[in-house]
Structure formats: C-alpha cells, structure tokens
Scaffold this motif. Structure first.
Motif, PDB file in Angstrom:
ATOM      1  N   ALA A  79       0.833  -1.209   0.000  1.00 37.59           N
ATOM      2  CA  ALA A  79       0.000   0.000   0.000  1.00 37.59           C
ATOM      3  C   ALA A  79       0.867   1.258   0.000  1.00 37.59           C
ATOM      4  N   ALA A  80       1.947   1.236   0.775  1.00 35.08           N
ATOM      5  CA  ALA A  80       2.838   2.394   0.847  1.00 35.08           C
ATOM      6  C   ALA A  80       3.581   2.605  -0.466  1.00 35.08           C
ATOM      7  N   SER A  81       3.934   1.508  -1.140  1.00 34.15           N
ATOM      8  CA  SER A  81       4.676   1.613  -2.403  1.00 34.15           C
ATOM      9  C   SER A  81       3.833   2.240  -3.508  1.00 34.15           C
ATOM     10  N   ALA A  82       2.499   2.191  -3.361  1.00 32.45           N
ATOM     11  CA  ALA A  82       1.613   2.770  -4.378  1.00 32.45           C
ATOM     12  C   ALA A  82       1.688   4.295  -4.366  1.00 32.45           C
ATOM     13  N   THR A  83       2.103   4.877  -3.240  1.00 30.86           N
ATOM     14  CA  THR A  83       2.180   6.342  -3.158  1.00 30.86           C
ATOM     15  C   THR A  83       3.536   6.873  -3.604  1.00 30.86           C
ATOM     16  N   SER A  84       4.600   6.089  -3.345  1.00 31.83           N
ATOM     17  CA  SER A  84       5.955   6.525  -3.721  1.00 31.83           C
ATOM     18  C   SER A  84       6.909   5.335  -3.659  1.00 31.83           C
ATOM     19  N   GLU A  96       6.133   7.840   7.901  1.00 30.41           N
ATOM     20  CA  GLU A  96       4.850   8.543   7.921  1.00 30.41           C
ATOM     21  C   GLU A  96       3.851   7.865   7.011  1.00 30.41           C
ATOM     22  N   THR A  97       4.338   7.385   5.856  1.00 29.67           N
ATOM     23  CA  THR A  97       3.463   6.699   4.899  1.00 29.67           C
ATOM     24  C   THR A  97       2.942   5.392   5.482  1.00 29.67           C
TER      25      THR A  97
END
Length: 324
Positions: free
Chosen positions: A208-213, A219-220
């Motif tokens: 899920a975090a990798s989808a944002t950056s 924090e992510t």
C-alpha cells in the motif's frame, strides 16, 4: 501497460511454495520436513495468531508431498464461510470418499476451524475416525481451546508464534529488493511496530505504501495502516503524567478527529505505550494501576459505552493516580 504479475497482491506473489522458504517458525518447520521425508503425516492442529505462516506451511507441505496431483489430493476450505454441519456432511465427506492419487492419503485443510459450530465439530470427529486410512486433516485455528477435546486428542498440536522483528525485516528487505523500492530504516521499524508479528499485514502495508511513492517513509506506513505514530500517544501520556488534563484532552481529540481512530484503537495504543514506558519516568506501581484502569475502560467500551467519555475518564484516572 501493467502486467498481471504487477497487479498481483504481494502476499500471494511472495508466498513461499516450499517449507524451506518459510520465514520464522524454526521450531515447527523441521518437524513438518520430517513428516515429508517419511511421506507420512498425522492429523494436525495449527494454532496461532493470523499472518504467522499456518496456511503457508499447510499448503507448502501438501504441494511438496503430492507434486503433480496436488490439486486432486488437497482440499482447502475456510470454515468461517461455511460453519455448519452441512459442509462436513457434504463437501468434506464427498472428498474423503475418493481415492488418493499421489500418496497413500489425501489432505483436507480447514482454515479458521475454530469458527465451526459444535455440531459441525462433532460430525468432523466422526468423519476423521471413519476415513483415517485415506484422509489426513490439518486444522488451522487462532484459539485451540475452541476446538472440542475429541478432535484435539486426535491431532498433533503445532503452536505458531508471532514472527520476530528480524524475520519480518528480512522479508521486507527481500521484497524491497525485488520490487526496486527504497525504504528508510525507520519505515521498517514502523512496519514491525504496527503489524505486531503478522507478516501478512506487514506485506500489505508495504504494498500500500509503495503505491504512493517508490521511496517509503515511516509517515506513509502509519498513514496506510490507519495507525497513529507512537510519539502522539506518548505525548498524551506525558501530558497526563504532568497533570495537564486540558493538554491531554486536546491530544485525545486529535486522535479521534485528525486520525479517525476508534476508542478501542486508542486504548490499545495507550496500553502498548504504557507497557513500553521507561521505569525511570513511570514507576512499576503506577504502571500496574494504570493498566488496571485501562482494562476497566476497555471492558466498558466493549460493552458499548461512549468512546469519548470513557477515554476522558481514563485520562482523569491516570492524572489522579499520578497525584496520589
């Protein structure tokens, strides 16, 4: 254009296919490998919290044992979906009657078997007795105590433990390397903090975090896990220890409004941080009394009491305990 593999859940993509690839559970895997070498297994009861490798071990064992006939000789059922006696009388009994192809027996894996009703468990016990020659059962449960004694006595018990921090870190680093990501050391610490030994959750948070950056920060992780950073809860506890009710109340409101946490989420976080609080700042006597107060408030919340009122009452109790 994305490929099917790129869209595949990482929990499945990186699921071990063999027992020697299973992370952690070093007290269990060698025993299963011994059964595999002898090509003879008993009925087994896998007990432990979610995401620690119960299903992985069962499927990997069957896959290595049966080889090409895996799909014909292995049946996986989620007992929480079909909890009644009919699933035992129907699907399980029908599968048990057929002849095994790749070994002397077939395997039926019942995931979340502690969700089976008592009647269904009694029917399962009779089925286990009747088809001993052709079928082995692997039952996966969160709580072994919810399985009736006659079934427990017919199974070899394997107790799975929450995965250690180093095991989760090892798997996270392996996936990060494969997916060409960057991750801060603090982010890995955050994943270990929020997943609490559940590797499945850890991998889901990472994806899920990798989808944002492609560069993952702590924090992510807290954002995708819908969890609050430890410093926020620690500052709330410190405000109480400084007898600052208004400051503690503002921080509590922030947890409710800014983070969208429920009362049970917040009280779990407070409990976790109180346990970790250094004895130099919070002596053991006060810590024990605070934990007792947390238990009482948690019970009230479970019974349906108002979240905000009960948590403000908890802050008041911590301050009173500190004043005394």
């Amino acid at each position: 254009m994305t490929t099917k593999e790129e869209n595949f859940p990482w929990v499945e993509k990186y699921r071990p296919k063999a027992l020697d690839k299973v992370i952690g559970q070093k007290h269990i895997v060698p025993r299963l490998q011994t059964y595999l070498q002898k090509r003879s297994i008993p009925n087994m009861l896998f007990s432990g919290p979610p995401g620690v490798g119960k299903t992985v071990c069962a499927v990997a064992l069957a896959r290595e044992l049966f080889g090409d006939t895996f799909s014909q000789d292995f049946l996986e059922l989620n007992a929480s979906d079909e909890r009644g006696i009919n699933v035992v009388r129907g699907v399980i009994k029908d599968f048990s009657r057929t002849i095994p192809l790749g070994a002397d027996f077939k395997i039926i894996f019942l995931d979340e078997a502690d969700a089976l009703t008592t009647d269904a468990q009694q029917a399962l016990r009779r089925t286990m007795e009747k088809y001993t020659g052709t079928v082995r059962f692997i039952l996966s449960v969160n709580y072994a105590s919810k399985i009736i004694s006659p079934i427990q006595s017919r199974c070899a018990l394997f107790k799975f433990k929450p995965l250690k921090k180093e095991d989760i870190t090892q798997k996270i680093n392996e996936i990060v390397l494969q997916e060409h990501l960057e991750i801060d050391k603090e982010a890995i610490e955050s994943i270990c903090d929020v997943c609490e030994g559940d590797l499945r959750s850890a991998i889901n948070y990472l994806q899920a975090a990798s989808a944002t950056s492609p560069h993952i920060k702590k924090e992510t992780i807290y954002e995708v896990a819908s969890a609050v950073q430890p410093k926020e809860v620690i500052s709330l506890i410190e405000a109480c220890l400084n007898n600052d009710f208004d400051g503690a109340k503002k921080k509590l409101d922030s947890l409710f409004l800014d983070y969208g946490l429920s009362g049970e989420d917040i009280i779990s976080q407070i409990y976790k941080r109180v346990i970790e609080f250094p004895d130099t700042e919070l002596n053991i006597q006060k810590k024990i009394k605070i934990i007792d107060a947390i238990a009482e408030i948690n019970f009230r919340l479970v019974e349906g009491a108002n979240d905000r009122i009960q948590l403000q009452a908890l802050l008041s109790q911590i301050i009173l305990l500190n004043l005394n």
